[in-house]
Scaffold this motif. Structure first.
Motif, PDB file in Angstrom:
ATOM      1  N   ALA A 150       0.860  -1.643  -0.099  1.00 59.17           N
ATOM      2  CA  ALA A 150      -0.065  -0.784   0.358  1.00 59.17           C
ATOM      3  C   ALA A 150       1.160   0.709   0.169  1.00 59.17           C
ATOM      4  O   ALA A 150       1.525   1.243   0.699  1.00 59.17           O
ATOM      5  N   ALA A 151       0.331   2.359  -0.637  1.00 58.81           N
ATOM      6  CA  ALA A 151       1.203   3.197  -0.888  1.00 58.81           C
ATOM      7  C   ALA A 151       1.036   4.558  -0.032  1.00 58.81           C
ATOM      8  O   ALA A 151       2.028   5.204   0.907  1.00 58.81           O
ATOM      9  N   ASP A 152      -0.286   4.392   1.642  1.00 57.51           N
ATOM     10  CA  ASP A 152      -0.205   5.149   2.036  1.00 57.51           C
ATOM     11  C   ASP A 152      -1.278   4.297   3.490  1.00 57.51           C
ATOM     12  O   ASP A 152      -1.240   3.014   3.396  1.00 57.51           O
ATOM     13  N   LEU A 153      -1.187   5.105   4.438  1.00 58.81           N
ATOM     14  CA  LEU A 153      -2.118   5.100   5.394  1.00 58.81           C
ATOM     15  C   LEU A 153      -2.943   4.155   5.492  1.00 58.81           C
ATOM     16  O   LEU A 153      -3.620   3.235   5.396  1.00 58.81           O
ATOM     17  N   ALA A 154      -3.707   4.818   4.258  1.00 55.43           N
ATOM     18  CA  ALA A 154      -5.314   4.386   4.205  1.00 55.43           C
ATOM     19  C   ALA A 154      -5.813   3.331   3.666  1.00 55.43           C
ATOM     20  O   ALA A 154      -6.427   2.302   4.216  1.00 55.43           O
ATOM     21  N   GLY A 155      -4.174   2.949   3.017  1.00 59.42           N
ATOM     22  CA  GLY A 155      -4.632   1.575   2.343  1.00 59.42           C
ATOM     23  C   GLY A 155      -4.180   1.054   2.811  1.00 59.42           C
ATOM     24  O   GLY A 155      -4.728  -1.077   2.709  1.00 59.42           O
ATOM     25  N   TRP A 172       3.882  -2.903   7.407  1.00 62.98           N
ATOM     26  CA  TRP A 172       4.510  -1.254   6.830  1.00 62.98           C
ATOM     27  C   TRP A 172       4.278  -0.371   7.814  1.00 62.98           C
ATOM     28  O   TRP A 172       4.126  -0.641   8.857  1.00 62.98           O
ATOM     29  N   PRO A 173       4.677   0.415   7.224  1.00 60.83           N
ATOM     30  CA  PRO A 173       5.652   0.764   5.861  1.00 60.83           C
ATOM     31  C   PRO A 173       6.834  -0.329   5.173  1.00 60.83           C
ATOM     32  O   PRO A 173       7.607  -0.645   6.074  1.00 60.83           O
ATOM     33  N   GLU A 216       6.911   5.614   4.486  1.00 57.36           N
ATOM     34  CA  GLU A 216       6.269   6.692   4.772  1.00 57.36           C
ATOM     35  C   GLU A 216       6.558   6.645   6.219  1.00 57.36           C
ATOM     36  O   GLU A 216       7.101   5.953   7.139  1.00 57.36           O
ATOM     37  N   ASP A 228      -0.410   7.208  14.091  1.00 59.36           N
ATOM     38  CA  ASP A 228      -0.180   5.711  12.755  1.00 59.36           C
ATOM     39  C   ASP A 228      -0.324   4.306  13.135  1.00 59.36           C
ATOM     40  O   ASP A 228      -1.144   3.335  13.000  1.00 59.36           O
ATOM     41  N   THR A 239       4.752  -2.478  12.321  1.00 58.42           N
ATOM     42  CA  THR A 239       4.708  -1.294  11.750  1.00 58.42           C
ATOM     43  C   THR A 239       6.108  -1.355  11.990  1.00 58.42           C
ATOM     44  O   THR A 239       6.643  -2.169  13.116  1.00 58.42           O
TER      45      THR A 239
END
Length: 371
Positions: A150-155, A172-173, A216, A228, A239
């Motif tokens: 995923a490219a961002d936190l929401a994804g 992630w990330p 990220e 986050d 994370t």
């Protein structure tokens, strides 16, 4: 013929049927990687090969694909046994090649004599690959570690909904290096923890060697549940945080079953299963007598006591249940034994209750007089 009469004293040297159980080796990595210019003699395509000296093997990985990055990341943590399956690089259909490579890990024990138990496909993560990885991990009684693509936190937060395997830990990330780096470091650190501390310790809160930054940013506070990192952990994603070096932060698998929420519970279960089964191989096909059953139960309970003494287990007991063993089943050579166990849970949350009080002023005069 007359039976000789023994008249005297002698000693027979006997061995008991129960045996000490040794825990199976868990610090064995199994991974699928690409590397079009790797030394084909050391890394043949679609074949599980045992690498017993990671640092020496690095000189023969070439520079292309995920293999050199993943092995370098592992080598930064420790020098474990690594079983590698190299697959072809393809601009189209890479997932299918990786999934086929993962299936080759199922044959690794027959080929190399070692069973991989720390599994990954660093740098090749996709939903299909991660699903296949979790399936293979279940078959091998191992744990899989996979990056959330995923490219961002929401994804990232939305991604775990597609998984429910107890044998899978999501990450992630990515690191600032990217590619196969962060997953390789997870595999290497998991092996290092197994060797230094044990399989009962989770991946979380151990310094990772070689991390320079994250792809990220991730906010984090040790006492803040709105960051986050807290959101990712609540979504069953491990994370990374920076405190006295970079560290993985998270203890949980993707299982929705509270019994298997912690990585350490799953790995404890796996170690107990394989270790007891391996040790009891010697009992197979022996006459099913009362003595044999007692010996098997004693063997398992002796192993449990050892693990409890070593701090690897909170408690466990093996027993014979008459209700589970009908006479016809026993006569047919079928025996069922039960055991339960309590794994060591990680101290995931620690709460202090702070109270303001004036009680320490009560003897203030005495303190002045004696100080």
């Amino acid at each position: 013929m007359t039976t000789p009469v023994f008249h005297g004293i002698k000693t027979n040297l006997l061995t008991t049927a129960s045996t000490a159980i040794t825990s199976v080796a868990t610090a064995v990595i199994g991974m699928v990687a690409t590397g079009s210019d790797a030394d084909a003699a050391l890394f043949p395509l679609n074949t599980p090969v045992l690498i017993d000296d990671v640092r020496t093997a690095l000189a023969r990985t070439g520079t292309q694909g995920t293999l050199p990055v993943a092995l370098a990341a592992i080598a930064d943590q420790c020098s474990p046994l690594v079983i590698v399956v190299r697959v072809e690089t393809s601009a189209d259909g890479q997932d299918a090649l990786v999934e086929a490579g993962l299936q080759k890990l199922l044959t690794a024990e027959q080929v190399t004599t070692y069973r991989p138990r720390i599994l990954g496909a660093p740098g090749l993560a996709s939903e299909a690959v991660t699903t296949a990885l979790a399936t293979v991990a279940k078959q091998l009684r191992g744990m899989a570690y996979a990056l959330v693509p995923a490219a961002d936190l929401a994804g990232a937060l939305a991604y775990p909904a597609g998984f429910g395997a107890r044998e899978l830990m999501l990450l992630w990330p990515d690191s600032a290096v990217g590619g196969a780096d962060i997953e390789g470091r997870a595999l290497g650190l998991r092996a290092a923890i197994d060797a230094a501390t044990g399989w009962h310790k989770t991946l979380s809160n151990v310094e990772i060697a070689g991390i320079t930054g994250l792809a990220e940013p991730v906010s984090w506070g040790l006492d803040d549940t709105t960051t986050d990192a807290a959101l990712l952990n609540s979504a069953n994603i491990t994370t990374l945080v920076r405190k006295n070096g970079w560290r993985f932060w998270g203890n949980r698998t993707t299982s929705s079953d509270a019994h298997w929420a912690f990585e350490s519970a799953v790995r404890t279960s796996q170690v107990l299963q394989d270790s007891i089964e391996d040790a009891c191989f010697r009992f197979a096909d022996k006459p099913l007598t009362v003595g044999l059953v007692k010996d098997i139960v004693a063997t398992a309970n002796g192993y449990f006591r050892k693990l409890v003494k070593q701090g690897l287990l909170i408690g466990a007991t093996c027993w014979y249940d008459p209700a589970a063993n009908a006479g016809a089943d026993l006569a047919n050579g079928q025996l069922a034994l039960d055991y339960d166990f309590t794994p060591a849970a990680p101290l995931e949350g620690l709460t202090f209750n702070q109270r303001l009080t004036d009680k320490y002023y009560v003897d203030f005069a005495t303190l002045l007089a004696t100080s």
